[in-house]
Design an enzyme around this catalytic site. Structure first.
Site, PDB file in Angstrom:
ATOM      1  N   ASP A  79       0.852  -1.191   0.000  1.00 19.91           N
ATOM      2  CA  ASP A  79       0.000   0.000   0.000  1.00 19.91           C
ATOM      3  C   ASP A  79       0.882   1.234   0.000  1.00 19.91           C
ATOM      4  O   ASP A  79       2.099   1.130   0.138  1.00 19.91           O
ATOM      5  CB  ASP A  79      -0.940   0.002   1.216  1.00 19.91           C
ATOM      6  N   ASP A 126       1.531   4.944   1.678  1.00 18.73           N
ATOM      7  CA  ASP A 126       1.214   5.878   2.755  1.00 18.73           C
ATOM      8  C   ASP A 126       1.818   7.238   2.429  1.00 18.73           C
ATOM      9  O   ASP A 126       2.872   7.332   1.807  1.00 18.73           O
ATOM     10  CB  ASP A 126       1.789   5.377   4.079  1.00 18.73           C
ATOM     11  N   ASP A 160      10.152   3.703  13.306  1.00 11.72           N
ATOM     12  CA  ASP A 160      10.867   2.619  13.984  1.00 11.72           C
ATOM     13  C   ASP A 160      12.277   2.361  13.456  1.00 11.72           C
ATOM     14  O   ASP A 160      13.245   2.395  14.209  1.00 11.72           O
ATOM     15  CB  ASP A 160      10.027   1.331  14.017  1.00 11.72           C
TER      16      ASP A 160
HETATM   17  P1  ATP Z   1       4.205  -3.153   5.589  1.00 17.89           P
HETATM   18  O1  ATP Z   1       3.038  -2.293   5.193  1.00 17.89           O
HETATM   19  O2  ATP Z   1       4.935  -3.810   4.503  1.00 17.89           O
HETATM   20  O3  ATP Z   1       3.906  -4.043   6.733  1.00 17.89           O
HETATM   21  P2  ATP Z   1       5.200  -0.641   6.556  1.00 17.89           P
HETATM   22  O4  ATP Z   1       6.606  -0.203   6.850  1.00 17.89           O
HETATM   23  O5  ATP Z   1       4.431   0.124   5.552  1.00 17.89           O
HETATM   24  O6  ATP Z   1       5.312  -2.155   6.186  1.00 17.89           O
HETATM   25  P3  ATP Z   1       3.126   0.029   8.364  1.00 17.89           P
HETATM   26  O7  ATP Z   1       2.693  -0.685   9.586  1.00 17.89           O
HETATM   27  O8  ATP Z   1       2.201   0.147   7.205  1.00 17.89           O
HETATM   28  O9  ATP Z   1       4.467  -0.669   7.916  1.00 17.89           O
HETATM   29  O10 ATP Z   1       3.599   1.476   8.821  1.00 17.89           O
HETATM   30  C1  ATP Z   1       3.966   2.515   7.945  1.00 17.89           C
HETATM   31  C2  ATP Z   1       5.144   3.295   8.492  1.00 17.89           C
HETATM   32  O11 ATP Z   1       4.794   3.878   9.753  1.00 17.89           O
HETATM   33  C3  ATP Z   1       6.366   2.451   8.783  1.00 17.89           C
HETATM   34  O12 ATP Z   1       7.195   2.316   7.640  1.00 17.89           O
HETATM   35  C4  ATP Z   1       7.054   3.239   9.884  1.00 17.89           C
HETATM   36  O13 ATP Z   1       7.782   4.309   9.358  1.00 17.89           O
HETATM   37  C5  ATP Z   1       5.889   3.793  10.666  1.00 17.89           C
HETATM   38  N1  ATP Z   1       5.490   2.897  11.771  1.00 17.89           N
HETATM   39  C6  ATP Z   1       4.506   1.977  11.747  1.00 17.89           C
HETATM   40  N2  ATP Z   1       4.389   1.327  12.907  1.00 17.89           N
HETATM   41  C7  ATP Z   1       5.329   1.873  13.722  1.00 17.89           C
HETATM   42  C8  ATP Z   1       5.719   1.643  15.062  1.00 17.89           C
HETATM   43  N3  ATP Z   1       5.118   0.726  15.810  1.00 17.89           N
HETATM   44  N4  ATP Z   1       6.713   2.414  15.568  1.00 17.89           N
HETATM   45  C9  ATP Z   1       7.316   3.358  14.814  1.00 17.89           C
HETATM   46  N5  ATP Z   1       7.004   3.608  13.548  1.00 17.89           N
HETATM   47  C10 ATP Z   1       6.034   2.882  12.988  1.00 17.89           C
HETATM   48 MG    MG Z   2       2.370  -0.066   4.972  1.00 17.66          MG
END
Ligand code: ATP
Ligand code: MG
Length: 409
Positions: A43, A45, A123
């Site tokens: 997705d 963001d 993170d």
């Molecule tokens: P995926 O969607 O492939 O699981 P993602 O990195 O996009 O990976 P998401 O959970 O969609 O993960 O979160 C989007 C972004 O928000 C992350 O890349 C990170 O920068 C931030 N983020 C999400 N969860 C956390 C957390 N628990 N602590 C700190 N930052 C976070």
């Molecule tokens: Mg994501």
């Protein structure tokens, strides 16, 4: 460096619309990371310096969600894009509020900030890259690009502190390292060992979400292995794989099956996986001298579910499904008279049969009950009938082959 053709047109149009109102807007997080690693993003963001209310005003089809962490969802017919306002960490005195509990866990995080401040609350460095699809430039304040080239997951700031703030980061580090095939930085490894137990404080609803992300992303087997190395598996699944060989085999077979289904574009449901992973607990409680005690079996189903509920929520809609699969394991045993026809017609037959095959594989017992059902399903009425008669003619004992004896030892 990033090919805009790989990015959702809708996401790019949103970035443009926000920028046209004189705000900053970037693609951020997982999508930038994945694009740089040659993986198709799940997705897209967006991060911006506009507040949720300001974003809400720009887009008709949008909605503000969340309390702990306010966001805006923008929709079109096919897609949903998440827009988050830049946040700063602590020491800010503007409108939002950062609330922590005694362990330092963040309870609320709605303090707006600048792009640079926003990078520090993310993170991992590889998750803190901001890409503008118009200028095609990447904002990188934490060496994220370097770590992508070095293929390593590195925490932003001291991981001991960051993982205390949000213990779910331990699970995320493991998931990303497998997904990207990156190493986990040593400091993070220590933080996982030291702070992993704080996962006990995370709500069962959030842990169910993580359960799904970690086991329904096509890498369940690898993720489970790494969770076990760090001793984190118990914070997601109540069944102890070290209980006995059957339990460990069954858990691995169920996870492997899920991965295989995903790679074949078949549907997966957390219900099936939960049913499989909790099965060893159910038969352990129902075990009476190497046989299933039916009374205990039926009475313990809810108890086993409740036990798991304390760890990860299991949405109501899955409960009946899970119990159906369990009860059908008993029904698959009895192949007398009309029973096999009834079993075959059950709406959950296919799932129950798949699970039977997994159980057999896990017990090292093959060419028995599962094969019988494979034959029964695929053949015409004539042969179906003969399969039942043949079984009745052989002694009733062989009818029970692959009883539960292998699992109840
Ligand atoms: P995926 O969607 O492939 O699981 P993602 O990195 O996009 O990976 P998401 O959970 O969609 O993960 O979160 C989007 C972004 O928000 C992350 O890349 C990170 O920068 C931030 N983020 C999400 N969860 C956390 C957390 N628990 N602590 C700190 N930052 C976070
Ligand atoms: Mg994501």
């Amino acid at each position: 460096m990033i090919n805009n053709k790989k990015i959702s047109k809708f996401a790019i149009s949103i970035v443009k619309d926000i920028q046209n109102k004189n705000f900053q807007a970037y693609l951020v997080g997982g999508c930038v990371r994945d694009l740089l690693c040659g993986i198709e993003p799940k997705d897209f963001d967006i991060a911006t310096n506009a507040t949720p209310e300001q974003i809400r005003k720009i887009f008709k089809a949008s909605r503000i969600i969340g309390k702990r962490f306010k966001l805006v969802h923008i929709f079109n017919r096919a897609e949903l894009i998440e827009v988050a306002t830049f946040r700063s960490g602590e020491d800010s005195s503007n409108e939002g509020s950062l609330v922590k509990d005694q362990a330092g866990k963040i309870l609320r995080d709605n303090i707006w900030g600048t792009l640079e401040e926003d990078t520090y609350r993310r993170d991992f460095t590889v998750n803190a890259l901001y890409y503008c699809p118009i200028t095609q430039k990447i904002e990188d304040h934490n060496n994220g690009m370097k770590h992508i080239h070095e293929r390593v997951i590195v925490s932003i700031g001291d991981p001991q502190k960051r993982f205390a703030e949000d213990p779910v980061r331990s699970l995320r580090a493991i998931r990303f390292s497998n997904k990207l095939n990156f190493k986990i930085d040593t400091d993070i490894k220590h933080a996982i060992y030291d702070k992993g137990s704080l996962l006990l404080n995370i709500s069962n609803a959030r842990l169910f979400d993580e359960f799904c992300k970690i086991f329904l992303n096509g890498m369940a087997e690898k993720n489970f292995a790494k969770l076990c190395t760090f001793g984190l598996n118990k914070y997601l699944i109540g069944t102890n794989p070290e209980k006995n060989e059957f339990t460990s085999n069954l858990m691995i077979e169920a996870l492997r099956n899920t991965d295989r289904r995903i790679s074949n574009d078949q549907s997966v449901t957390p219900g099936f996986l939960v049913a499989a992973l909790l099965w060893p607990q159910l038969i352990e409680i129902s075990n009476q001298k190497g046989e299933i005690n039916l009374r205990k079996f039926f009475r313990s189903m809810d108890r086993v579910l409740r036990r798991q509920q304390k760890i990860t929520a299991i949405p109501r809609k899955f409960h009946t499904y899970i119990k159906d699969i369990w009860v059908l394991q008993l029904k698959l045993q009895s192949r007398i008279g009309k029973q096999p026809y009834k079993t075959l017609k059950h709406p959950r037959f296919r799932a129950a049969y798949d699970f039977l095959l997994i159980r057999e594989r896990a017990s090292g017992h093959r060419n028995t009950l599962g094969d019988w059902w494979t034959n029964f399903q695929k053949n015409d009425d004539q042969i179906k009938k003969s399969l039942i008669t043949k079984l009745a003619e052989e002694n009733q004992e062989s009818n029970k082959k692959f009883g539960f004896s292998e699992e109840l030892r």
